[in-house]
Structure formats: C-alpha cells, structure tokens
Scaffold this motif. Structure first.
Motif, mmCIF file in Angstrom:
data_model
loop_
_atom_site.group_PDB
_atom_site.id
_atom_site.type_symbol
_atom_site.label_atom_id
_atom_site.label_comp_id
_atom_site.label_asym_id
_atom_site.label_seq_id
_atom_site.Cartn_x
_atom_site.Cartn_y
_atom_site.Cartn_z
ATOM 1 N N ASP A 51 8.882 2.949 -0.306
ATOM 2 C CA ASP A 51 9.282 3.742 0.854
ATOM 3 C C ASP A 51 8.352 4.935 1.048
ATOM 4 O OD1 ASP A 51 10.110 5.847 -0.846
ATOM 5 O OD2 ASP A 51 12.222 5.278 -0.751
ATOM 6 N N ALA A 52 8.597 5.714 2.075
ATOM 7 C CA ALA A 52 7.697 6.808 2.434
ATOM 8 C C ALA A 52 7.626 7.890 1.373
ATOM 9 C CB ALA A 52 8.139 7.409 3.770
ATOM 10 N N HIS A 53 8.608 7.955 0.500
ATOM 11 C CA HIS A 53 8.649 8.986 -0.535
ATOM 12 C C HIS A 53 8.180 8.479 -1.897
ATOM 13 C CE1 HIS A 53 10.836 11.305 2.438
ATOM 14 N NE2 HIS A 53 11.708 10.310 2.540
ATOM 15 N N GLY A 54 7.740 7.238 -1.957
ATOM 16 C CA GLY A 54 7.271 6.686 -3.221
ATOM 17 C C GLY A 54 8.318 5.938 -4.008
ATOM 18 N N GLY A 55 9.478 5.715 -3.430
ATOM 19 C CA GLY A 55 10.469 4.881 -4.098
ATOM 20 C C GLY A 55 9.963 3.447 -4.160
ATOM 21 N N TYR B 263 11.863 2.336 -9.030
ATOM 22 C CA TYR B 263 10.926 3.125 -9.839
ATOM 23 C C TYR B 263 10.203 4.104 -8.933
ATOM 24 C CZ TYR B 263 11.968 -0.283 -13.437
ATOM 25 O OH TYR B 263 12.624 -1.067 -14.355
ATOM 26 N N ASP B 264 9.285 4.876 -9.496
ATOM 27 C CA ASP B 264 8.542 5.894 -8.764
ATOM 28 C C ASP B 264 7.084 5.452 -8.662
ATOM 29 O OD1 ASP B 264 7.295 8.126 -7.715
ATOM 30 O OD2 ASP B 264 8.310 9.545 -9.037
ATOM 31 N N ALA B 265 6.631 5.174 -7.445
ATOM 32 C CA ALA B 265 5.258 4.721 -7.241
ATOM 33 C C ALA B 265 4.231 5.795 -7.569
ATOM 34 C CB ALA B 265 5.075 4.264 -5.799
ATOM 35 N N ASN B 266 4.661 7.039 -7.718
ATOM 36 C CA ASN B 266 3.730 8.128 -8.030
ATOM 37 C C ASN B 266 3.461 8.257 -9.526
ATOM 38 O OD1 ASN B 266 3.442 9.405 -5.277
ATOM 39 N ND2 ASN B 266 5.669 9.481 -5.511
ATOM 40 N N LYS B 267 4.203 7.528 -10.352
ATOM 41 C CA LYS B 267 4.082 7.662 -11.801
ATOM 42 C C LYS B 267 3.487 6.393 -12.409
ATOM 43 C CE LYS B 267 8.128 10.706 -12.303
ATOM 44 N NZ LYS B 267 9.464 10.848 -12.965
ATOM 45 N N THR B 268 2.775 6.560 -13.490
ATOM 46 C CA THR B 268 2.281 5.419 -14.259
ATOM 47 C C THR B 268 3.013 5.357 -15.595
ATOM 48 O OG1 THR B 268 0.503 6.757 -15.201
ATOM 49 C CG2 THR B 268 0.003 5.510 -13.194
ATOM 50 N N GLY B 269 2.869 4.229 -16.272
ATOM 51 C CA GLY B 269 3.426 4.096 -17.612
ATOM 52 C C GLY B 269 4.920 3.912 -17.682
ATOM 53 N N GLN B 270 5.584 3.567 -16.586
ATOM 54 C CA GLN B 270 7.024 3.332 -16.629
ATOM 55 C C GLN B 270 7.309 1.969 -17.259
ATOM 56 O OE1 GLN B 270 8.854 4.982 -12.629
ATOM 57 N NE2 GLN B 270 6.751 4.309 -12.246
ATOM 58 N N PHE C 2 0.842 -1.190 0.000
ATOM 59 C CA PHE C 2 0.000 0.000 0.000
ATOM 60 C C PHE C 2 0.877 1.241 0.000
ATOM 61 C CE2 PHE C 2 -3.739 -2.435 0.864
ATOM 62 C CZ PHE C 2 -4.775 -1.604 0.426
ATOM 63 N N TYR C 3 0.407 2.261 -0.716
ATOM 64 C CA TYR C 3 1.083 3.554 -0.711
ATOM 65 C C TYR C 3 0.053 4.611 -1.060
ATOM 66 C CZ TYR C 3 4.028 7.457 -2.183
ATOM 67 O OH TYR C 3 4.577 8.698 -2.327
ATOM 68 N N PHE D 64 11.861 -1.941 5.650
ATOM 69 C CA PHE D 64 12.500 -0.703 6.094
ATOM 70 C C PHE D 64 12.443 -0.642 7.614
ATOM 71 C CE2 PHE D 64 10.681 0.154 1.927
ATOM 72 C CZ PHE D 64 11.761 0.699 1.243
ATOM 73 N N ASP D 65 13.527 -0.138 8.230
ATOM 74 C CA ASP D 65 13.474 0.044 9.676
ATOM 75 C C ASP D 65 12.980 1.446 10.004
ATOM 76 O OD1 ASP D 65 15.644 1.770 9.378
ATOM 77 O OD2 ASP D 65 17.090 0.476 10.409
ATOM 78 N N SER D 66 12.973 1.798 11.273
ATOM 79 C CA SER D 66 12.352 3.049 11.715
ATOM 80 C C SER D 66 13.089 4.290 11.242
ATOM 81 C CB SER D 66 12.256 3.060 13.240
ATOM 82 O OG SER D 66 13.554 2.938 13.829
ATOM 83 N N VAL D 67 14.350 4.156 10.836
ATOM 84 C CA VAL D 67 15.091 5.314 10.329
ATOM 85 C C VAL D 67 15.269 5.268 8.814
ATOM 86 C CG1 VAL D 67 16.270 5.681 12.517
ATOM 87 C CG2 VAL D 67 17.328 4.204 10.792
ATOM 88 N N GLY D 68 14.576 4.327 8.161
ATOM 89 C CA GLY D 68 14.578 4.297 6.705
ATOM 90 C C GLY D 68 15.596 3.396 6.059
#
Length: 596
Positions: A185-189, A228-235, A135-136, A255-259
């Motif tokens: 990850d939290a930034h969409g990676g 890849y970027d979870a915020n983009k489609t069509g990659q 989930f993101y 991922f651990d608590s500090v990323g």
C-alpha cells in the motif's frame, strides 16, 4: 455453457446494493450520454492474439515464450516486470535460460516488447521463481522461493546491477499452495497471501470422509493474509503478522482509490470426491463459488469451516465440520461473506481495479479478474480460462459480471491441453491492461478504440473447429468419414478383454460412475499439473502390471511422490470391483499402445 455467461453473472452477484442492469443498460448515464459525439468503433488488426474481446477493444501480443509468466508490475520507467514460476507445478520443465524475473520494454512505441532482459537467480541455481511482484518507492519487490526480496534500480538501467536485499524470509513452501502473491500500500504495508497447505484442513488431506482438524491449527501459519513493512529488511515469517484469516488461496490483491483492499479466493475442491454421500457429481462441479472479498484487518472469511454456496448465495458449513451437504450454517453465520461470487473451480489468479482513463467510464473502479481455469469439474467440462469484469461501487458489487476476454484455452479447456491460461494483470501507464499466461509465456496488451461512453459488454463466444466445419470451411471435397479421428484400437492386457478396455475408457472419461479421472490426468491421459501422464509407461507406484494398477486405483495415493494433490481411493468415484478392473485395463492399454 458459454452462451449462458450473462445469466451466470447475474446469478453470481450477491450484494443487496445491486442497481439492476445499471452498467449494461443503454439508458444509463455511463453508456449513452454524448453517444452522437463519440468516435466510431475501429476494427482491430490481426486476430487479437487469439482471444475475443468486446466491441472497441483490441489485443496485441506484447511478448511471447518468456516462461511461466505469473504476476506483473510496471516500473516508474515504463518497463513491464514479470515474475515467472518454475518447479514441480510445471512438471520441472526447462524454463528459458537466465533469471526467472523478466524486464520487457517497448522502445519503439509499437505495442510489443523489443527489449527482453532476464535477471535474478535462475532454475540452474535451484531457484523456482515465484508469483508476486510489485513496485514501491522506486524499488522492485519480488517473490522468490521462500522470500520476498527488493531490488534497487538505477535511472539508467532497466535491470538491477546489484544483489537484492531480503525483506521477508521463511515463508512456507509446502503443501497445496506454495506461492506468495503480495501487494504494497501507499504507506509500505506489505500484504502477503499464504495459501493453505491442504484443501480443507482434513486429518488426511483430500481423502474420503476424513474429518477436519478441530481446531484447524493450520490457520496459525497458513490460510490468510500476513502484513509486513516494505520499508524494512531482515523480517522473518511468524504467526504474529497475520492480518486476516480464513482465505484458502487469496492470490489476487488490489486497492481502490480510497485505500480499500480487495482479494480473490479460490474455493475449496472435491466436495463430491471426498463426501460422495452428501454431494452429487453436479454439486461437486458447480460448488463452491470462487470469491471476491473486501479484505479487512481481523476479518475471518470462513475457510476451512465454511464455503460459499453459489446456488444459495450464503456461507454454509463444510462437511469436514459437520456440514450436511449445504443446509447447515452453524458457525458460518459469523464469518465474512464475499462481495461477489463466481462459478466453481474457475481459479481466480489475479485482480486489477481499473484506474486508467483509456477504457470507457463504465469500467473505471471495477474489477478485472484473471481466471486460470478449472480441473475439478470432471466428469463435466472444465471452465474458466477467461478474464472477467465485475462492476464495483463503494466497495460492493454494483452489477453482474461479464466475461471480458475469452478464448485463451483454444479448442480444449483443460489444464494440460489449454493453449493459454490467464494468470496475471497489470495496468499500463497509458491505461491499457496487460494479461499474462503461465502456460506458454504470452502477454497480451489490451487497448480501447471505441466510444468513450460505451457500456460494459461481454466478449463474443470464441469460435471452435466444429463451428468452422459447420459453416462449410476447410472441408475436403470427399467429405469427412464418420470414424475420422477416433482412437485406434488399444491393446489388451493378459487376463483382460477388449470389452473391459472399452468400459475402462468410458469410466476414465466420466461416462460411467461419474468418475473424475480426466480432471487430473486430462482427457488425453497425458497429465496436467494435478496428475501424471498415464501414456508413457513410467509408473510412480507399483510395477505396471494390471494387478498393481488396480491396487493403486483402489487405495488411492494419499502421499504423492511428485504431485501436490493426493488422489482419493478410486479417484473419488464409487466403482465396483469389475469397474476397477476395467479402468486398470484401460490405463495399462494406454501405456502399451505402441506394442502391437
């Protein structure tokens, strides 16, 4: 073997930051502080769904028979979503009708799913499902065939009502490892594992004495982590997005608590079968290690040039690239070693860093690893089929691992006969953990009911039918005949003898020439994901005659028709012509058992 689990764990930890038995000793601050004020351990009701757990932990069956359940993810709505896999790995069996994605909801708070909804494309449309799911930003991401797609979910529904968007497509599907587990990850990676197409990048995959390709061009498109970027489609997949390399099959991410990002890696197979002059059967069963690595951008974890030697606790040069059976290091000195290592061929399929607060403090931040179970330890007993806990601190192993949950396989630890095979892990909103099985589609929910200050502990060894008989339970009053359960006499092929059939059975079981036949075909010869059923009479090669079976054994199967892994000549054993004839006679007899 199981009784040595704590000793094995101590041997496997490879960090210089080990703190003795910090997480196991009763004097440590996690274990005993405030013990007198802690609640007593409560007994579990039922049988824990057939598995064993440390004191204070209980398991219930959350769902069952949902298909080949792989990885899982909880949505913000508290629903558990599961990706299931189909296709050739599971012998093209028939999955449950409907989509291969499953939503599971417990609306009554009873610890089991009373709502089960399937969605997405199903096998009838040619889809084979997948492993990865996450989930993101409130959307569900799932692997399906060669792509990762994104489903929007409304607040009122637990399944999507619109077609998904494609985030990444064109991911490779060929070869030994066609699945694409991933995490976001939290930034969409969006980090995707692309397992290798081969075992060790040989010119002839899994064939004896075949050298490795130099350089291993497979690393351009496989054997690592892609971002890849979870915020983009069509990659679209391309070599440019490679994030890290040298991971043969990195199915578990967390991922651990500090990323910091961690990943598991399946070690390579068939050291003995492909290089018999360098490795003994014992070497092949016990090397190389399975790995837990700290995953970093640009890092190289060694495959195919290196493998991690569990006995020596170091990366050594692979035989395909000039290795000498475990002594030479060479180019491996510059590769990234794991932070923890585990016994060979256990197959780590998922990874969960515990971030809940239901379990004792000693478990927080540590790694749970689901081990799918081995096939490449033959002629020795298979192993794994369990859930391990590895303590971590500051990105490193901080103590020995323990087998946290056991007994999944039941009486027979083999791929084709195991009752269950752990595959996926998820952390529930209340701090419970969920374990999936891809053999029969069961999901367990594990909760804790003991003192909050308890130390890390291992699961009890599961009882076996032999244990029960030894204890005198369920024994008929007349006793058991010493020949009870032995196999009925097998037929003899024209031109062979009963003595040859008997010898062939000993070879098949690994009692002669250390032959590993049962590793792929099962001790019952009824097949596994690695090799076909030999008892049916259906022949993929030859006409089924004694001569054609002997020929197939002798030359091997370098390009299987229905299975991913090639069979080396003689299965990787060193057999004389008379032993080949005896093995052929035994295999012929297996498929003609009902003819006499």
């Amino acid at each position: 073997m199981r009784d040595a689990r704590m000793r094995r764990g101590q041997m496997a930890v490879i960090t210089l930051h080990m703190v003795g038995m910090l997480l196991l000793a009763p004097s440590n601050s996690f274990a005993q502080e405030g013990h007198n004020a802690a609640a007593a351990v409560l007994p579990c009701s039922g049988d824990n769904g057939g598995i064993t757990l440390p004191p204070g932990f209980c398991a219930t069956v959350f769902a069952d028979h949902i298909g080949h359940a792989r990885q899982m993810a909880f949505g913000p709505n508290g629903v558990l979503y599961v990706n299931t896999w189909s296709g050739t790995y599971f012998r093209n069996d028939t999955p449950p009708p409907g989509g291969l994605l499953v939503a599971l909801q417990d609306t009554k708070g009873e610890g089991r799913a009373d709502v089960v909804k399937r969605f997405g494309p199903g096998a009838e449309s040619g889809n084979a499902g997948g492993t990865g799911i996450a989930f993101y930003n409130g959307a569900l991401y799932a692997e399906t065939n060669d792509r990762i797609v994104r489903y929007a979910l409304s607040a009122a529904a637990i399944t999507p009502d619109a077609a998904p968007e494609t985030v990444v497509s064109g991911l490779p599907l060929t070869g030994d490892h066609p699945m694409h587990p991933f995490r976001i990850d939290a930034h969409g990676g969006l980090y995707v594992d692309l397992g290798t197409a081969t075992n060790s990048c040989q010119v002839a995959n899994r064939m004896p004495n075949s050298p490795g390709r130099e350089p291993c061009t497979e690393l351009e498109t496989r054997g690592g982590t892609w971002r890849y970027d979870a915020n983009k489609t069509g990659q679209r997949f391309s070599p440019a997005e490679r994030y890290a390399t040298g991971l043969r099959n990195g199915e578990g991410f967390a991922f651990d608590s500090v990323g910091r990002m961690f990943a598991t890696m399946h070690g390579r197979d068939q050291l003995r079968e492909n290089w018999p002059h360098l490795y003994t059967p014992e070497n092949g069963a016990n090397e190389p290690a399975e790995e837990l690595v700290l995953l970093e951008r640009g890092a190289d974890y060694g495959w195919p040039y290196c493998y991690f030697d569990l006995t020596q606790h170091k990366l050594v040069l692979a035989p395909e690239y000039g290795g000498d059976g475990g002594k030479a290091v060479g180019r491996c000195a510059g590769k990234n070693a794991p932070i923890a290592a585990f016994p060979a061929h256990w197959a780590p399929n998922d990874l969960l860093l515990y971030g809940g607060d239901q379990f004792p403090a000693a478990y927080r931040g540590g790694a749970f690893i689901a081990f799918h179970g081995s096939w490449n330890r033959a002629p020795f007993p298979q192993a794994g089929y369990n859930l391990v806990f590895q303590p971590l601190a500051d990105g490193k192993a901080s103590g020995p691992y323990v087998v946290f949950a056991d007994g999944f396989a039941g009486a027979i630890e083999e791929p084709g006969q195991a009752a269950y095979r752990p595959s996926g892990l998820a952390l529930g909103p209340d701090g419970a953990i969920y374990i999936s099985d891809d053999q029969h589609g069961r999901i367990w929910r594990v909760t804790y009911h003991g003192p909050a200050t308890a130390a890390v502990a291992a699961a009890p060894t599961p009882s076996s039918p032999a244990d029960n008989l030894a204890a005198g339970s369920a024994v008929p009053p007349e006793g058991i005949h010493p020949d009870a359960g032995t196999q009925a006499a097998l037929p003899t092929a024209p031109g062979s003898t009963p003595e040859a059939v008997a010898l062939g059975g000993q070879i098949f079981e690994g009692q002669v020439a250390s032959a590993p036949c049962a590793g792929c075909h099962g001790t019952d010869a009824k097949g596994s994901p690695q090799g076909p059923d030999l008892t049916t009479g259906d022949r993929l090669w030859g006409d089924g005659s004694l001569a054609s079976i002997a020929h197939t054994i002798t030359v091997g199967v370098p390009k299987p028709k229905k299975y991913g892994a090639p069979m080396p000549p003689m299965g990787g054993a060193e057999l004389s012509s008379s032993q080949v004839s005896a093995l052929a006679a035994y295999i012929w007899a297996l498929s003609h058992r009902g003819d006499h």
